[in-house]
Each structure stands twice: as C-alpha cells, then as structure tokens.
Design an enzyme around this catalytic site. Sequence first.
Site, PDB file in Angstrom:
ATOM      1  N   ASP A  26      15.138  10.313 -16.061  1.00  0.00           N
ATOM      2  CA  ASP A  26      13.534  11.085 -16.055  1.00  0.00           C
ATOM      3  C   ASP A  26      13.046  10.872 -14.567  1.00  0.00           C
ATOM      4  O   ASP A  26      13.147   9.509 -13.986  1.00  0.00           O
ATOM      5  CB  ASP A  26      12.846  10.344 -16.984  1.00  0.00           C
ATOM      6  CG  ASP A  26      12.273  11.297 -17.815  1.00  0.00           C
ATOM      7  OD1 ASP A  26      11.328  11.677 -17.237  1.00  0.00           O
ATOM      8  OD2 ASP A  26      12.617  11.233 -19.210  1.00  0.00           O
ATOM      9  N   ASP A  60       9.007  14.812 -15.385  1.00  0.00           N
ATOM     10  CA  ASP A  60       7.846  14.795 -16.171  1.00  0.00           C
ATOM     11  C   ASP A  60       6.626  15.581 -15.986  1.00  0.00           C
ATOM     12  O   ASP A  60       6.372  15.554 -14.883  1.00  0.00           O
ATOM     13  CB  ASP A  60       7.671  13.191 -16.490  1.00  0.00           C
ATOM     14  CG  ASP A  60       6.606  12.934 -17.425  1.00  0.00           C
ATOM     15  OD1 ASP A  60       7.013  13.065 -18.637  1.00  0.00           O
ATOM     16  OD2 ASP A  60       5.407  12.330 -17.286  1.00  0.00           O
ATOM     17  N   GLU A  77       9.716  19.659 -17.074  1.00  0.00           N
ATOM     18  CA  GLU A  77       8.651  19.450 -18.381  1.00  0.00           C
ATOM     19  C   GLU A  77       7.430  20.490 -17.935  1.00  0.00           C
ATOM     20  O   GLU A  77       6.740  19.972 -17.149  1.00  0.00           O
ATOM     21  CB  GLU A  77       8.491  18.247 -18.698  1.00  0.00           C
ATOM     22  CG  GLU A  77       7.696  18.212 -20.249  1.00  0.00           C
ATOM     23  CD  GLU A  77       6.869  16.803 -20.402  1.00  0.00           C
ATOM     24  OE1 GLU A  77       6.603  16.634 -21.578  1.00  0.00           O
ATOM     25  OE2 GLU A  77       6.492  16.263 -19.521  1.00  0.00           O
ATOM     26  N   HIS A  94      11.353  12.997 -28.010  1.00  0.00           N
ATOM     27  CA  HIS A  94      10.462  11.839 -28.050  1.00  0.00           C
ATOM     28  C   HIS A  94       9.108  11.848 -28.406  1.00  0.00           C
ATOM     29  O   HIS A  94       8.373  10.880 -28.392  1.00  0.00           O
ATOM     30  CB  HIS A  94      10.806  10.537 -27.013  1.00  0.00           C
ATOM     31  CG  HIS A  94      10.355  11.105 -25.776  1.00  0.00           C
ATOM     32  ND1 HIS A  94      10.839  12.314 -25.018  1.00  0.00           N
ATOM     33  CD2 HIS A  94       9.125  10.639 -24.836  1.00  0.00           C
ATOM     34  CE1 HIS A  94      10.105  12.567 -23.773  1.00  0.00           C
ATOM     35  NE2 HIS A  94       9.350  11.714 -23.644  1.00  0.00           N
ATOM     36  N   ASP A  95       8.577  13.329 -27.889  1.00  0.00           N
ATOM     37  CA  ASP A  95       7.215  13.463 -28.152  1.00  0.00           C
ATOM     38  C   ASP A  95       6.817  14.249 -29.220  1.00  0.00           C
ATOM     39  O   ASP A  95       5.807  14.747 -29.472  1.00  0.00           O
ATOM     40  CB  ASP A  95       6.588  14.107 -26.850  1.00  0.00           C
ATOM     41  CG  ASP A  95       6.682  13.529 -25.668  1.00  0.00           C
ATOM     42  OD1 ASP A  95       6.504  12.198 -25.521  1.00  0.00           O
ATOM     43  OD2 ASP A  95       6.881  14.035 -24.544  1.00  0.00           O
TER      44      ASP A  95
HETATM   45  C1  NOJ Z   1       5.631  13.684 -20.921  1.00  0.00           C
HETATM   46  C2  NOJ Z   1       6.392  12.645 -21.660  1.00  0.00           C
HETATM   47  O1  NOJ Z   1       7.424  13.192 -22.258  1.00  0.00           O
HETATM   48  C3  NOJ Z   1       5.611  11.811 -22.474  1.00  0.00           C
HETATM   49  O2  NOJ Z   1       6.392  10.883 -23.175  1.00  0.00           O
HETATM   50  C4  NOJ Z   1       4.432  11.117 -21.688  1.00  0.00           C
HETATM   51  O3  NOJ Z   1       3.533  10.310 -22.622  1.00  0.00           O
HETATM   52  C5  NOJ Z   1       3.654  12.260 -20.737  1.00  0.00           C
HETATM   53  N1  NOJ Z   1       4.623  12.942 -20.341  1.00  0.00           N
HETATM   54  C6  NOJ Z   1       3.108  11.327 -19.757  1.00  0.00           C
HETATM   55  O4  NOJ Z   1       4.288  10.946 -18.836  1.00  0.00           O
END
Ligand code: NOJ
Length: 567
Positions: free
Chosen positions: A103, A205, A261, A334-335
């Site tokens: 990451d 990210d 992302e 994970h989100d």
């Molecule tokens: C995306 C990440 O996947 C998430 O877990 C994070 O809280 C936010 N970006 C901020 O970094």
Amino acid sequence: MNKETEKRDWWKESVAYQIYPKSFCDGDGDGIGDICGIISKLDYLANLGVDVIWISPMYPSPGYDNGYDISDYESIDPCYGSMEEFETLLKEAHARGLKVVIDLVVNHSSDKHPWFLNALEGRHAARREYYIWKDAAPDGGSPNNWGALFGGSAWTWDEKSGQYYLNLYSPRQPDLNWENPSLRREVYEMMRRWLDRGVDGFRMDVISLIAKGNDFSDGPVGKSGYHDPRARIAANPQVHVYLKEMQREVLGGKNIMTVGEASATTLENAVLFSNEDGSELNMVFQFEHMDLDGGETFKWNDRTIPVAALKAVMTKWQTGLFGRGWNALFWDNHDQPRMLSRLGDEGDLREASAKMLATCLLMLQGTPFIFQGDELGMTNMRFTDLAQLRDSESRNAYERYTGDGTFTSEQMLHYISLKSRDTARIPMQWSGEPGAGFTRGTPWMDIHPNHVYINAEEQEHRADSVLSFYKELIKIRHRHSTAVYGRYEPYELENEDVFAYFRVGEEETLFVCCNFAATAVTFPVPERLQSKGTRHLLGNVEGSAYLEEGRLAAYEAVVISTDAKRP
Ligand code: NOJ
C-alpha cells in the site's frame, strides 16, 4: 468491434488476494496479525492459486485509521515484525511465484509523521508546504464548509501558526500538498527504495484525491452538516499530470503492478488512469457499485444494493473500459461489509451464495481482488456493543447520529453491523478452535462465533467447499484467455434476479449466469448455447437443470463454454 482487448499483460491475467495484516494470522501470539503469520500462510495462498498479494499498510502508525495514518513510510511497525522479516516475506513469496504489492498512502500522512511535526513548527518551517494551510475565513471560522470523511470539518485549526490545515479524512491524517515539488520528489525516492527492495507494485490509497485544485469554495451541505468535496477534487485533471510524472520518475519500465484507489472518480477519468498506453496506472478501483445502497445519512441505513442497479453499474464499467483501460474487480475489501452478507445468504444457502458471488466477479473482465476470507464464505460480524468496534469511522458516526437524535443507539448498532468497515476486518478464520487458528493470544478484535463451522481447515479437503470452488474458478481464469480478455456482453440486462453475461473471445465464448435470488427462477437459455460444442465448465449446483429446462436454483451460478466460431 474487437472480441478481445489486444494488449496482453501478466497483471491482467493475475488474480490478486488482499491481506489485511492485523487480522490475517498472528505468528507471535500477541493477538495481532504479523509478518511471520503471513509467511506461514504463503503455501495456503499458493495453493489457492492466486498470483499477487496486496498487503494493507504495515508501516509505523499511531493507528488512528488502522495503519492508513503513516508516521514513517520506510519502516515496518514493530507490531508486524521487522524489515528483515518483510524481506524474508518477499523472498518466500517470490519463491512460490507470488508477487507482493504494498500500500502506498500518500494522499495524507499521520499527524505524527516527522514532516507534519516539522510543519507545525511555524509558517517558515522547512516542511510547512508539504501540507495544505489556509487562513481563517473573515468570520474567524474554517476556510470553507468541507467535511472530513470520518466526521467533523475538513479543516483543523493550528493555534501556534494561526492557520488551518486540510484533512479530508480526519485531523490525524493531514493532506499532503502535491503541488510542492520537494514533497513529490521525496515520495518518488521513497517509492524507488521499496521497488529496489523487491516489491512488485503499489496499491495507491485514494490516489484520485491527491490534486486538490484551486477551487476551495463552499459547496452544498448534506445531512452531515458539511459539504463532501471529493467529487470536485477527483475531477481536477492535475492528478493525471502527477501520475504521468510518477510514471516517468518511478514506475516506467518496471515489471510491476499498480492499482489506484479512485474514490469518487468517473469512467472518463478511470480511462485516463488505466489507459492502455501505460502512461499512468494499470488499473483503478472504482466504487460506484459499492455506493448503491447509500443515502442521506451516507452508508448508515439498512438499504441493500438493488441487483438491477448493480448489473447496470458493472455493465457501464465493463463496456466503458473495454479496450481503453482496465478494471480492478472486487466485492469486498477492508472498507466494505462482505458482499455475502449484503446480497447473499448467511444461513443454509451461504455456501451456494458465496460461490455464486465469486463466479459473478471472477468471470468479469478485469483483475479480480479476493479479500481474505471471501474464499471461505466468511460473513459480516454483528456488533451489539460499541466497545467491540475498533474503527474510528464507525465510532465517530455512532457519536454523531445518536448524539443529534437522528438514530437510537440500537438503530445505529444495527446499521454498523450491516455496513461498517469493522464487519469485515475481523480475524481470519483458519480453524474451529478458540482463537480460530488466528491467534493463541487475545485477539485485537472479536472473532466471529461462526468460526467453529466456517474455517479454512474444514474446507481445505472438502471437494464441495467454497474454498475448493474458488480454486476451480481461479483455474478457469488461468486456462481460458477469454475469461481475461474476452469482450463482455450483458444478457437479459433488465432481469432483476439474474446477472448473466457473455465473454466473447477469439476462440471461445463463455456464458456466465448467476441467480442472485434466494429462490429458484426460470431464465431463458440463450440461443447461442443450444448448439453442440457447449461445455458446462463450472457450477455450484449438482445436476443443474439450467441448460435443459431453463431453471436456476436459488443462488445458482453456471459457467458455460461454447465454440466462438460456430454461427
Ligand atoms: C482508503 C483506505 O482503504 C481506507 O481504509 C482509509 O481509511 C482511507 N483510504 C484513508 O486512508
């Protein structure tokens, strides 16, 4: 129109697996997953058949956002192990043919990063301009009405210098200022050092938000009381300038995988990010399909994703990127809460629905990302007490919406159990023993009680397990180039229960048919399948009545191959 995307690349042919390190496997018994735990599971991953592992951040971090608030980009947090162990992980992964993607979190740092600590020293500090500072509005308030994703304002007042800094996520995650050339240079140098160490790429990210632009005006306010600026920031074309620079400075000519992302992005921007000319990234995660159950109170509700809308969105991205860019496919990460708990069945039909969802995703065009535990049919954790939650996003939302009376505590815990990020961040279920084979200590987060029957040990040698099914699906992707490169064509797009599509290749056409309903349905068999040369490649129902009778069992999925050259 072309039948296949022409450009071949290993990262298109790969299946990726996301490891959330804190919850993957605890090797030293402290209740937190770690690097030696990951190493101990590399054989499992190689056996599953995946090609790439993406590991969420393991850098030193105060842990406000579980590692996405980084205080040192070039070390390993001691809770995960050491740099030597990380290098061993790389070596061991490579020895098994697995690539390792890490990451890269450079939209923001932690507020404890030395750069930010320096910036706090005052307006003339050396690293001051690595962050985004603004004077107060004429009334003394924050520069505009933007909100932070984890609650509150996107601006935090710094008493000492008398200015606000921007934090799109939380005050503990100040946004970096990509306009500053020295910041960019430091980021590129850091990336080069990781590549020299042998990592095989980056998952970047919220890369879509790094270029903030010049428009810092107020915007329309939602139920949160703030304006969400992400769509406007993501629309700023400057991000492409930075990524092209990163390509020239760091990524170009390297045999690596890059996935951005791309929060709040559009299809046209995704085409630029993942352009076939390779000038930016390989692919991006987009979130339009994840947000289909959102509403006024963001994701905090009990809405589900309408299947017809899901099909429409996936179709838009499948057709829109064909031959122009590349999709990164995912149901979970994970989100996100688990798709199995969103659109599948947690009861008797759990395994059937897990297999159906896997089929639907892995047969689409793009590089699929499996989130740890998907391959076991793991389900969302249910929370009954605030103390069980670890994620600041959920805790802050709980405070906010129960505090202002929008929801009762019961309602909010219910929504958190349906939608929070913690639902899927629970420890991996390796066995049915106490600790789930994840830890011999006290886990950092509660383990799902269903680990006694949903676990890898039980599934490993069972031919009809979800795990065995994933292995078969991955083999199909590896053996059928049409599954990777074939053109996507939806079939019966308006049907509200069944998501069916063709993948049309030069040599072969695949037909993928997935029943999202919890009941049996009738569904027309396409004429193209009513010829000889049709082969049933995979399905989750023994003795399927689909080809003969046009009937799909509850959550049935089938993959059928036909010879493309047949008229
Ligand atoms: C995306 C990440 O996947 C998430 O877990 C994070 O809280 C936010 N970006 C901020 O970094």
